[in-house]
Design a protein around this motif. Structure first.
Motif, PDB file in Angstrom:
ATOM      1  N   LYS A 135      -2.891 -36.449  -5.155  1.00  0.00           N
ATOM      2  CA  LYS A 135      -2.107 -37.581  -5.637  1.00  0.00           C
ATOM      3  C   LYS A 135      -2.209 -38.833  -4.768  1.00  0.00           C
ATOM      4  O   LYS A 135      -2.119 -39.947  -5.287  1.00  0.00           O
ATOM      5  CB  LYS A 135      -0.627 -37.179  -5.751  1.00  0.00           C
ATOM      6  N   THR A 136      -2.363 -38.660  -3.457  1.00  0.00           N
ATOM      7  CA  THR A 136      -2.358 -39.833  -2.559  1.00  0.00           C
ATOM      8  C   THR A 136      -3.534 -39.823  -1.603  1.00  0.00           C
ATOM      9  O   THR A 136      -3.476 -40.436  -0.539  1.00  0.00           O
ATOM     10  CB  THR A 136      -1.043 -39.905  -1.758  1.00  0.00           C
ATOM     11  N   GLU A 137      -4.614 -39.128  -1.987  1.00  0.00           N
ATOM     12  CA  GLU A 137      -5.835 -39.065  -1.174  1.00  0.00           C
ATOM     13  C   GLU A 137      -5.553 -38.607   0.260  1.00  0.00           C
ATOM     14  O   GLU A 137      -6.142 -39.099   1.218  1.00  0.00           O
ATOM     15  CB  GLU A 137      -6.545 -40.425  -1.173  1.00  0.00           C
ATOM     16  N   GLY A 138      -4.615 -37.668   0.391  1.00  0.00           N
ATOM     17  CA  GLY A 138      -4.359 -37.066   1.691  1.00  0.00           C
ATOM     18  C   GLY A 138      -3.388 -37.823   2.570  1.00  0.00           C
ATOM     19  O   GLY A 138      -3.297 -37.545   3.777  1.00  0.00           O
ATOM     20  N   ASP A 139      -2.633 -38.761   2.015  1.00  0.00           N
ATOM     21  CA  ASP A 139      -1.598 -39.453   2.779  1.00  0.00           C
ATOM     22  C   ASP A 139      -0.365 -38.546   2.843  1.00  0.00           C
ATOM     23  O   ASP A 139       0.393 -38.433   1.893  1.00  0.00           O
ATOM     24  CB  ASP A 139      -1.255 -40.781   2.107  1.00  0.00           C
ATOM     25  N   TYR A 140      -0.176 -37.885   3.991  1.00  0.00           N
ATOM     26  CA  TYR A 140       0.886 -36.890   4.134  1.00  0.00           C
ATOM     27  C   TYR A 140       2.258 -37.490   4.425  1.00  0.00           C
ATOM     28  O   TYR A 140       3.240 -36.763   4.565  1.00  0.00           O
ATOM     29  CB  TYR A 140       0.522 -35.896   5.230  1.00  0.00           C
ATOM     30  N   THR A 141       2.343 -38.831   4.513  1.00  0.00           N
ATOM     31  CA  THR A 141       3.640 -39.440   4.829  1.00  0.00           C
ATOM     32  C   THR A 141       4.653 -39.247   3.705  1.00  0.00           C
ATOM     33  O   THR A 141       5.858 -39.412   3.922  1.00  0.00           O
ATOM     34  CB  THR A 141       3.483 -40.951   5.105  1.00  0.00           C
ATOM     35  N   PHE A 142       4.154 -38.896   2.504  1.00  0.00           N
ATOM     36  CA  PHE A 142       5.061 -38.720   1.368  1.00  0.00           C
ATOM     37  C   PHE A 142       5.430 -37.254   1.135  1.00  0.00           C
ATOM     38  O   PHE A 142       6.068 -36.933   0.136  1.00  0.00           O
ATOM     39  CB  PHE A 142       4.411 -39.278   0.092  1.00  0.00           C
ATOM     40  N   THR A 143       5.028 -36.369   2.042  1.00  0.00           N
ATOM     41  CA  THR A 143       5.216 -34.940   1.777  1.00  0.00           C
ATOM     42  C   THR A 143       6.502 -34.366   2.375  1.00  0.00           C
ATOM     43  O   THR A 143       6.837 -33.217   2.086  1.00  0.00           O
ATOM     44  CB  THR A 143       4.023 -34.139   2.343  1.00  0.00           C
ATOM     45  N   LYS A 144       7.221 -35.122   3.181  1.00  0.00           N
ATOM     46  CA  LYS A 144       8.388 -34.573   3.859  1.00  0.00           C
ATOM     47  C   LYS A 144       9.475 -34.121   2.879  1.00  0.00           C
ATOM     48  O   LYS A 144      10.234 -33.195   3.178  1.00  0.00           O
ATOM     49  CB  LYS A 144       8.958 -35.610   4.823  1.00  0.00           C
ATOM     50  N   HIS A 145       9.563 -34.784   1.744  1.00  0.00           N
ATOM     51  CA  HIS A 145      10.597 -34.436   0.764  1.00  0.00           C
ATOM     52  C   HIS A 145      10.057 -33.560  -0.357  1.00  0.00           C
ATOM     53  O   HIS A 145      10.742 -33.353  -1.359  1.00  0.00           O
ATOM     54  CB  HIS A 145      11.222 -35.706   0.172  1.00  0.00           C
ATOM     55  N   LEU A 146       8.844 -33.018  -0.197  1.00  0.00           N
ATOM     56  CA  LEU A 146       8.250 -32.156  -1.211  1.00  0.00           C
ATOM     57  C   LEU A 146       8.371 -30.694  -0.811  1.00  0.00           C
ATOM     58  O   LEU A 146       8.402 -30.357   0.366  1.00  0.00           O
ATOM     59  CB  LEU A 146       6.773 -32.503  -1.426  1.00  0.00           C
ATOM     60  N   ASP A 147       8.418 -29.836  -1.814  1.00  0.00           N
ATOM     61  CA  ASP A 147       8.483 -28.403  -1.550  1.00  0.00           C
ATOM     62  C   ASP A 147       7.765 -27.664  -2.675  1.00  0.00           C
ATOM     63  O   ASP A 147       7.532 -28.213  -3.762  1.00  0.00           O
ATOM     64  CB  ASP A 147       9.937 -27.933  -1.462  1.00  0.00           C
ATOM     65  N   VAL A 148       7.418 -26.420  -2.410  1.00  0.00           N
ATOM     66  CA  VAL A 148       6.815 -25.559  -3.426  1.00  0.00           C
ATOM     67  C   VAL A 148       7.934 -24.801  -4.124  1.00  0.00           C
ATOM     68  O   VAL A 148       8.593 -23.956  -3.517  1.00  0.00           O
ATOM     69  CB  VAL A 148       5.799 -24.582  -2.808  1.00  0.00           C
ATOM     70  N   ALA A 149       8.161 -25.115  -5.377  1.00  0.00           N
ATOM     71  CA  ALA A 149       9.255 -24.484  -6.108  1.00  0.00           C
ATOM     72  C   ALA A 149       8.857 -23.115  -6.648  1.00  0.00           C
ATOM     73  O   ALA A 149       9.692 -22.210  -6.733  1.00  0.00           O
ATOM     74  CB  ALA A 149       9.700 -25.381  -7.260  1.00  0.00           C
ATOM     75  N   ARG A 150       7.560 -22.965  -6.985  1.00  0.00           N
ATOM     76  CA  ARG A 150       7.150 -21.708  -7.617  1.00  0.00           C
ATOM     77  C   ARG A 150       5.634 -21.600  -7.634  1.00  0.00           C
ATOM     78  O   ARG A 150       4.931 -22.603  -7.720  1.00  0.00           O
ATOM     79  CB  ARG A 150       7.671 -21.659  -9.063  1.00  0.00           C
ATOM     80  N   ILE A 151       5.141 -20.373  -7.536  1.00  0.00           N
ATOM     81  CA  ILE A 151       3.723 -20.079  -7.726  1.00  0.00           C
ATOM     82  C   ILE A 151       3.620 -19.083  -8.870  1.00  0.00           C
ATOM     83  O   ILE A 151       4.172 -17.989  -8.805  1.00  0.00           O
ATOM     84  CB  ILE A 151       3.091 -19.493  -6.452  1.00  0.00           C
ATOM     85  N   ASP A 152       2.947 -19.487  -9.930  1.00  0.00           N
ATOM     86  CA  ASP A 152       2.766 -18.624 -11.094  1.00  0.00           C
ATOM     87  C   ASP A 152       1.323 -18.139 -11.148  1.00  0.00           C
ATOM     88  O   ASP A 152       0.395 -18.863 -10.776  1.00  0.00           O
ATOM     89  CB  ASP A 152       3.100 -19.374 -12.384  1.00  0.00           C
ATOM     90  N   TYR A 153       1.148 -16.927 -11.641  1.00  0.00           N
ATOM     91  CA  TYR A 153      -0.171 -16.312 -11.744  1.00  0.00           C
ATOM     92  C   TYR A 153      -0.399 -15.879 -13.181  1.00  0.00           C
ATOM     93  O   TYR A 153       0.460 -15.236 -13.792  1.00  0.00           O
ATOM     94  CB  TYR A 153      -0.263 -15.110 -10.798  1.00  0.00           C
ATOM     95  N   CYS A 154      -1.549 -16.261 -13.750  1.00  0.00           N
ATOM     96  CA  CYS A 154      -1.855 -15.922 -15.137  1.00  0.00           C
ATOM     97  C   CYS A 154      -2.801 -14.731 -15.189  1.00  0.00           C
ATOM     98  O   CYS A 154      -3.875 -14.755 -14.579  1.00  0.00           O
ATOM     99  CB  CYS A 154      -2.472 -17.112 -15.860  1.00  0.00           C
ATOM    100  N   THR A 155      -2.421 -13.719 -15.938  1.00  0.00           N
ATOM    101  CA  THR A 155      -3.241 -12.515 -16.049  1.00  0.00           C
ATOM    102  C   THR A 155      -4.126 -12.548 -17.285  1.00  0.00           C
ATOM    103  O   THR A 155      -4.853 -11.595 -17.549  1.00  0.00           O
ATOM    104  CB  THR A 155      -2.334 -11.272 -16.124  1.00  0.00           C
ATOM    105  N   PHE A 156      -4.050 -13.650 -18.055  1.00  0.00           N
ATOM    106  CA  PHE A 156      -4.778 -13.747 -19.316  1.00  0.00           C
ATOM    107  C   PHE A 156      -5.998 -14.645 -19.145  1.00  0.00           C
ATOM    108  O   PHE A 156      -5.955 -15.637 -18.431  1.00  0.00           O
ATOM    109  CB  PHE A 156      -3.868 -14.323 -20.406  1.00  0.00           C
ATOM    110  N   GLY A 157      -7.118 -14.325 -19.801  1.00  0.00           N
ATOM    111  CA  GLY A 157      -8.286 -15.193 -19.797  1.00  0.00           C
ATOM    112  C   GLY A 157      -9.242 -14.889 -18.667  1.00  0.00           C
ATOM    113  O   GLY A 157      -9.118 -13.900 -17.934  1.00  0.00           O
TER     114      GLY A 157
END
Length: 357
Positions: free
Chosen positions: A85-107
């Motif tokens: 999203k920002t070409e690796g500018d990490y200054t905007f990541t402090k307020h970000l978090d990983v809410a969920r990781i989903d895995y697809c078993t189809f396809g």
């Protein structure tokens, strides 16, 4: 009804990215040093099936990980989002978090879907992590160059990162929105004809309704529609010509019937010509990049000899052009199909611009 022999292959093999394609991706900013690899996400402790609002299985599972692995995964996944999203500018990541990781078993691709959330306002976004595959990369690049949609993806560490393509899944749109009074069926039918043309001209296969999304845009007194492919796994892999026409999949029959009901043959031919002309304009703009990609693709293996022979024979008959019988790879089949479909339109464009091709 779709015959069994006209169904796509159940399982497509992965094709490695060769040196020439790797250099192309690096040259155009696709290949980078990613902080995480697809294999890093495979060590799932347990998973829970995800249901939709009606309680139906979505074929996705919510993945959970050992806390010893989680901090590394969390930081790396946020970094990937920043790169997208920002070409690796990490200054905007402090307020970000990983809410969920989903895995697809189809396809074929068994992707991971990463949900990133803004802790300030709970807004969230997604992206996908998949195993690297040359045919999918070719499909993504051709989509970026030839379609009306720009698309962002990254490669590295035997891993493919794809941005989320927003829109209503085609099957959901058909079930829940097609018959709504506000749906402009004529404009939707027109867009399906154009989408059908785009897929065939660049040989993108298996565009069943759950492999594309529908974007609805409010316009003056009404709505406009855009159908976008979201799965590029079947880029010029299959041998049967009809698998490159969305119109021949039973899942898409409601849209086919819509086109037959609201469009006459002259209008359909007009919309097909419009779409080829738009693609010809894009070829004129991105001529060098496209030729570089097709040259690499023509020397690569992204299907079986049996399927290549079958497709070149069927396309040779379809276009009444024996040159298809001389195609040695699927890349050469794609290149000749593009030339066959777009050359007259490119010639007219260059004539109007005073150029000689």
């Amino acid at each position: 009804m779709q015959l069994e022999s006209d169904k796509p292959s159940r399982k497509k093999p992965f094709f490695p990215i060769n040196k020439n394609l790797r250099n192309y991706l690096r040259q155009h900013g696709r290949e980078i040093a990613l902080p995480i690899a697809y294999n890093d996400l495979l060590n799932i402790s347990y998973s829970i099936p995800l249901k939709d609002k009606q309680g139906r299985d979505t074929l996705w599972e919510k993945a959970s990980y050992d806390m010893r692995d989680w901090e590394y995964l969390r930081e790396s996944l946020i970094q990937v989002y920043a790169i997208l999203k920002t070409e690796g500018d990490y200054t905007f990541t402090k307020h970000l978090d990983v809410a969920r990781i989903d895995y697809c078993t189809f396809g074929n691709s068994n992707p991971f879907r990463i949900r990133i959330v803004n802790r300030f306002n709970d807004n969230y976004d997604h992206y996908y992590i998949k195993k690297e595959d040359a045919s999918r990369v070719y499909g993504l690049e051709l989509e970026h160059i030839l379609s009306p949609n720009r698309i962002t993806f990254l490669t590295g560490n035997d891993t493919l990162i794809e941005e989320h393509i927003p829109g209503l899944p085609g099957d959901v749109f058909i079930q829940q929105h097609l018959e709504l009074p506000e749906t402009n069926k004529i404009r939707l039918a027109k867009e399906f004809v154009k989408f059908n043309e785009r897929c065939f001209v660049r040989l993108l296969g298996d565009m069943r309704s759950y492999n594309f999304v529908v974007n609805v845009t409010p316009d003056i007194e009404d709505y406009q529609y855009r159908i976008r492919a979201i799965d590029f796994d079947q880029q010029s892999y299959e041998g049967r010509k009809n698998l490159y026409f969305p119109q021949f999949f039973k899942e898409n029959y409601p849209l086919v019937e819509l086109a037959l009901q609201h469009l006459n043959p002259e209008s359909i031919a007009q919309y097909q010509a419009e779409e080829r002309t738009l693609m010809a304009f894009r070829v004129s703009v991105e001529r060098r990049r496209l030729l570089e990609l097709l040259t690499i693709m023509s020397g690569d293996t992204i299907s079986t000899d049996e399927k290549r022979r079958q497709l070149r024979e069927q396309l040779g008959q379809h276009f009444d052009n024996p040159q298809f019988l001389r195609c040695r790879t699927m890349g050469e089949v794609v290149k000749l199909t593009l030339r066959q479909c777009l050359k007259p339109h490119i010639a007219r464009i260059h004539k109007h611009q005073g150029r000689i091709i």
